[in-house]
Design an enzyme around this catalytic site. Structure first.
Site, PDB file in Angstrom:
ATOM      1  N   GLU A  55       7.320  21.396  -1.061  1.00  0.00           N
ATOM      2  CA  GLU A  55       7.700  22.808  -1.073  1.00  0.00           C
ATOM      3  C   GLU A  55       8.614  23.075  -2.271  1.00  0.00           C
ATOM      4  OE1 GLU A  55       6.547  25.077   0.875  1.00  0.00           O
ATOM      5  OE2 GLU A  55       5.777  24.052   2.665  1.00  0.00           O
ATOM      6  N   TYR A 101       0.576  22.326  12.287  1.00  0.00           N
ATOM      7  CA  TYR A 101      -0.667  21.581  12.399  1.00  0.00           C
ATOM      8  C   TYR A 101      -1.744  22.237  11.527  1.00  0.00           C
ATOM      9  CZ  TYR A 101       1.925  20.254  16.587  1.00  0.00           C
ATOM     10  OH  TYR A 101       2.914  19.833  17.443  1.00  0.00           O
TER      11      TYR A 101
END
Length: 396
Positions: free
Chosen positions: A366, A347
């Protein structure tokens, strides 16, 4: 490259002379009225530099133009005061030279100084780039944004939220450089025509969100002794900062956004350090504030935050993401081989906040696979796999 307007010239004529899109010439000269050019006025031609050339015995402007694959007129406009009938050996003239090679320095570790040098070089050769500043880091470094394109679809890419993921800045800047080369050389990039992307999209890039942290990882602590002492203490007495992700105050910038921030705070370290400290409250650090203000100001249709590592693409947050997110991430996966993952138990990230508050498409990409910081020896493979994502972010 700057040329001097002659009587009867037009921007359209220059676009034909140098084989550069008229729109790029217009955007490189934003303060020029194309219908009111005046003799002697300077005009920027993007994608070219004027190189000095010493006249050799037997040279003429025509013969030099032939050797350089230029028109005689192109030679004349960069040498407006030259008497062609009186060339002498050793005399220095200017030769328009089309840039066909990368200007971005990818041979060394990519710190803030290198980034700013690259931005300045690109801006000089490609003056249709806009480079406003979105704010300053804790140590006062200006955080640049690079804007390119004229389209209504507003897309944003960023890198180096995390200090030891500095290779993301280099990957983003290399893509920008290749995009510019494609535009000004009228050549596709991985089979994709790029001028339509320029017309359809406005791309905002913040290549280095965390310049203080990047410089800490690559160059060590600041010269200021008070900061040196403080940083070493935050790093548990170690002067090895290779695992440092946070900003210079020890706050993880990608945990600074109000997207269920309290859940991250409850499970992460409760004091500043190399990684995962979320701060005392959301949007407290200047770098995070700058990114939030930029996002509100630009009203992006889509954001891509580039991190390392894992070769995965996160595309959801708490089911706030729109249906088209899944369609887009499947295309990202197709062109890169990266694995799409809707969400993980994470989060307070920039992408999370964007999806939550705007309910538009946002992605965390990523790059690469290994141990951070990923080494430069992996750059070519990382760039090859991710290039399709950069392009698809604009055409999807």
């Amino acid at each position: 490259m700057e040329i001097v307007v002659r009587h009867g010239d037009s921007l359209w004529h220059y676009s034909q002379m140098f084989q550069v899109h008229l729109q790029l010439i217009r955007d490189s000269n934003p303060n020029i009225d194309p219908d009111k050019l005046s003799t002697g006025q300077g005009i920027h031609i993007p994608g070219f530099i004027a190189r000095e050339y010493p006249i050799q015995l037997g040279d003429s402007l025509w013969s030099i133009a032939q050797r350089m694959n230029l028109t005689l007129e192109a030679m004349e406009v960069v040498n407006p005061d030259l008497d062609e009938t009186d060339l002498t050996p050793g005399q220095i003239i200017k030769v328009p030279t089309r840039i066909t090679w990368r200007l971005v320095d990818r041979g060394n570790k990519y710190d803030y100084h290198t980034l700013m040098n690259d931005i300045n070089r690109l801006k000089e050769v490609y003056p249709f780039l806009q480079v406003p500043t979105i704010g300053k880091s804790v140590l006062g470094k200006e955080i640049p944004e690079i804007m390119i394109g004229k389209g209504e679809k507003r897309v944003h890419y960023n890198g180096s939220f995390h200090a030891n993921e500095w290779i993301t800045s280099l990957v983003i800047m290399t893509f920008l450089n290749d995009y510019l080369l494609s535009l000004t050389n009228l050549q596709p990039l991985r089979g994709q025509r790029t001028f339509p992307l320029y017309q359809q999209s406005t791309l905002s890039i913040v290549p280095m969100v965390n310049p203080d942290g990047v410089d800490l990882v690559l160059n060590g602590p600041p010269e200021n002794q008070e900061w040196q002492k403080r940083i070493v203490e935050l790093n548990k007495g170690s002067t090895d900062f290779t695992e440092w992700k946070a900003n210079i105050r020890g706050v993880d910038l990608n945990d600074q956004f109000p997207a269920r921030w309290e859940l991250e705070k409850a499970r992460n370290p409760n004091e500043p350090g190399p990684r995962d400290y979320v701060g005392e409250k959301p949007l407290l650090e200047p770098e995070a504030i700058a990114m939030a203000n930029l996002t509100k100001k630009r009203d992006f249709a889509r954001v891509l935050a580039f991190h390392t590592q894992g070769e995965v693409i996160y595309w959801g947050f708490e089911n706030f993401e729109p249906p088209e997110s899944e369609v887009i991430v499947k295309e990202f996966s197709r062109v890169s081989g990266y694995e799409p993952v809707k969400t993980i138990e994470s989060y307070a990230g920039y992408k999370d906040w964007f999806i939550q508050d705007w309910q538009r498409t946002g992605f965390t990409v990523e790059l690469g696979f290994g141990i951070n910081p990923l080494p430069l020896s992996m750059f070519d493979e990382i760039y090859r796999k991710s290039l399709g994502i950069f392009l698809a972010g604009l055409y999807m």
